[in-house]
Design a protein around this motif. Structure first.
Motif, PDB file in Angstrom:
ATOM      1  N   PRO A 182       0.874  -1.298  -0.068  1.00 22.88           N
ATOM      2  CA  PRO A 182       0.337   0.306  -0.130  1.00 22.88           C
ATOM      3  C   PRO A 182       0.657   1.188   0.207  1.00 22.88           C
ATOM      4  CG  PRO A 182      -0.031  -0.996   2.191  1.00 22.88           C
ATOM      5  CD  PRO A 182       0.206  -2.079   1.116  1.00 22.88           C
ATOM      6  N   TYR A 183       2.166   0.970   0.408  1.00 23.45           N
ATOM      7  CA  TYR A 183       2.868   2.486   0.295  1.00 23.45           C
ATOM      8  C   TYR A 183       3.484   2.362  -0.590  1.00 23.45           C
ATOM      9  CZ  TYR A 183       5.500  -1.424   2.482  1.00 23.45           C
ATOM     10  OH  TYR A 183       6.064  -2.403   2.943  1.00 23.45           O
ATOM     11  N   ARG A 184       3.214   1.887  -2.136  1.00 21.32           N
ATOM     12  CA  ARG A 184       3.811   2.283  -3.157  1.00 21.32           C
ATOM     13  C   ARG A 184       3.020   2.985  -3.915  1.00 21.32           C
ATOM     14  NH1 ARG A 184       8.420  -0.276  -4.212  1.00 21.32           N
ATOM     15  NH2 ARG A 184       9.060  -1.450  -6.058  1.00 21.32           N
ATOM     16  N   SER A 185       3.781   4.252  -4.252  1.00 25.14           N
ATOM     17  CA  SER A 185       3.374   4.595  -5.333  1.00 25.14           C
ATOM     18  C   SER A 185       3.197   4.686  -6.903  1.00 25.14           C
ATOM     19  CB  SER A 185       4.537   6.159  -5.584  1.00 25.14           C
ATOM     20  OG  SER A 185       5.667   5.874  -6.488  1.00 25.14           O
ATOM     21  N   LEU A 202      -1.385   6.450  -4.663  1.00 26.79           N
ATOM     22  CA  LEU A 202      -0.813   5.622  -4.486  1.00 26.79           C
ATOM     23  C   LEU A 202      -1.497   4.253  -5.345  1.00 26.79           C
ATOM     24  CD1 LEU A 202      -1.974   5.642  -1.015  1.00 26.79           C
ATOM     25  CD2 LEU A 202       0.456   6.128  -1.706  1.00 26.79           C
TER      26      LEU A 202
END
Lengths: 302, 161
Positions: B20-23, B64
């Protein structure tokens, strides 16, 4: 990016209960154009990110003459800057939205996010406060409405309580003979934060100033009303002397700092210049019932 | 924990497992193996990562990857129609070549996607509209004049859209 857990609540109560459960360690994601930058730059370190984009009933921009403009918390700046009613009746907000960031940013960024981020230089805040907007929230104790003027308490700080979410911004419908202007001074034309921002919402009654709200951005810890300047104008006949006196009063009342975008002295002087210019433009617009941006900025009033 | 995301990228359905914390930019460049979108500033200032998400140009570094479930994305790899005979370049790509609108080329994918989004909405933009549309795309080589010429010279022409 620093790791976080990710949630997509389906309702407002669910979003609020997540915020309560994570007790200050969660951030709300709407547009993401500020939040993701702050996470990447480690200004904000949330363990949980709560995306409210799946919550129904927050994505709207509507207007009616009685209730005025309603901006749902998912309405983007792009939706605002392309809305015919905003262009016609909320010219200050239109100009602020149009000058914020880039098209790419405005396609994601929300007005609500610009408000909750509470930057002293945020572009949409001065025109919304000049227009006497009200902020509506939903939280653990139900709904609240807060005059936008009282919403900000410092850079990045607002009166929002733990677990509270901004749901809507309400902006009253302008009376006839009202002119609105937002002027932004920056070092470059686009992709810029305001060095000084000045918003004026002014209503005329013949040649008399019936009401005026002047709001300054980037010259205090929060957007601030230039009340001394307003007092000079309200209930008086419009004159070039009164405009100059009011502009000087705005300069005297603001309390800017020096930073990379400008010195305190420069900002004060620009408050004087831009307040005068915004007043002249809004008087012109109030007289003509037109959007002020067709009018050249060097016109003066007799 | 990874989230499953189903999205259409350049007309092709893709199912991607994403942290989830990947652009979106990192997802495009790594998981989707589409390295045309560039990482310049990674904070939304330079526009090199511009892609078209559900019809609108956005900075993929400020979205995101998990947010694009159910969305449609066009990247620079999907600008030209590679299935057409001879796989011709998109008219914008031809134009930017002809006018010298690219030098080092790093900003070019983002510029082209911002320009495509402009022409999709405004087929015959003015000089001012073209400059307004690419205000979020930094180019340190060309001084923008040749880029604006590249956009204006094909605007409204056959196949430009």
């Amino acid at each position: 990016m620093r790791p976080f857990d990710y949630f997509e609540p389906a309702t407002l109560p669910e979003a609020v209960s997540l915020l309560e459960r994570f007790d200050g360690r969660a951030s709300i994601l709407a547009g993401g154009t500020d939040l993701l930058v702050e996470i990447k730059e480690r200004i904000r370190l949330p363990d949980h990110v709560i995306n409210i984009k799946k919550v129904p009933g927050l994505d709207y921009l509507s207007y009616d003459p009685v209730d005025g403009l309603k901006i749902g918390s998912l309405a983007t700046l792009h939706e605002v800057e392309t809305s015919p009613v905003v262009i016609e009746k909320y010219a200050g907000l239109y100009q602020a939205a149009r000058e914020l960031g880039s098209i790419q940013v405005r396609n994601r960024a929300t007005v609500a996010g610009n408000i909750c981020r509470a930057s002293p230089s945020a572009d949409t805040l001065p025109p919304l406060i000049a227009d006497n907007a009200t902020i509506h929230t939903f939280g653990p104790d139900g709904e609240r409405s807060i005059p936008m003027e009282k919403f900000f308490t410092g850079p990045g700080k607002t009166v929002l309580l733990d677990g509270e979410i901004l749901t809507r911004i309400n902006v009253p419908s302008p009376p006839p003979n009202t002119g609105k202007v937002y002027l932004k001074l920056g070092r470059r034309a686009a992709m810029e934060l305001a060095t000084v921002g000045v918003a004026v919402t002014l209503t005329l009654d013949g040649n008399e100033c019936r009401s005026v709200r002047i709001v300054l951005g980037a010259v205090a810890p929060t957007p601030m009303r230039a009340t001394d300047a307003e007092d000079i104008l309200i209930g008086k006949a419009i004159s070039e002397n009164a405009i100059e006196e009011a502009s000087q009063a705005a300069k005297d009342q603001c309390r800017p700092i020096s930073d990379v975008r400008g010195s305190a002295d420069y900002r004060r002087e620009m408050v004087r210049v831009l307040t005068g210019r915004a007043l002249r433009m809004s008087i012109e617009a109030a007289n003509e019932g037109n959007s002020p941006f067709d009018i050249s900025t060097d016109q003066t009033v007799d | 924990m990874k989230h499953m995301v189903s999205t259409i990228i350049n007309g092709e359905r893709r199912e991607l497992a994403i942290k989830p914390y990947r652009s979106l930019l990192d997802v495009l460049r790594n998981e989707a193996e589409l390295t045309g979108s560039k990482k310049g500033c990674d904070v939304g200032d330079c526009g090199a990562c511009t892609v078209i998400l559900d019809g609108k140009p956005i900075n993929s570094c400020l979205v995101l990857g998990v947010e694009v479930d159910g969305s449609e994305i066009t990247t620079i790899e999907g600008l030209a129609d590679h299935t057409a005979p001879g796989a011709p370049l998109h008219p914008l790509q031809e134009s930017i070549l002809q006018h010298g609108g690219a030098q080092c080329g790093f900003c070019t994918p983002g510029i082209l996607m911002a320009a495509k989004a402009l022409l999709d909405e405004t087929p015959r933009p003015t000089d001012e509209e073209a400059r307004f549309a690419i205000a979020g795309n930094l180019c340190r080589c060309t001084g923008y004049t040749k880029i604006v010429e590249s956009i204006l010279s094909i605007s409204g022409s056959e196949g430009a859209l």
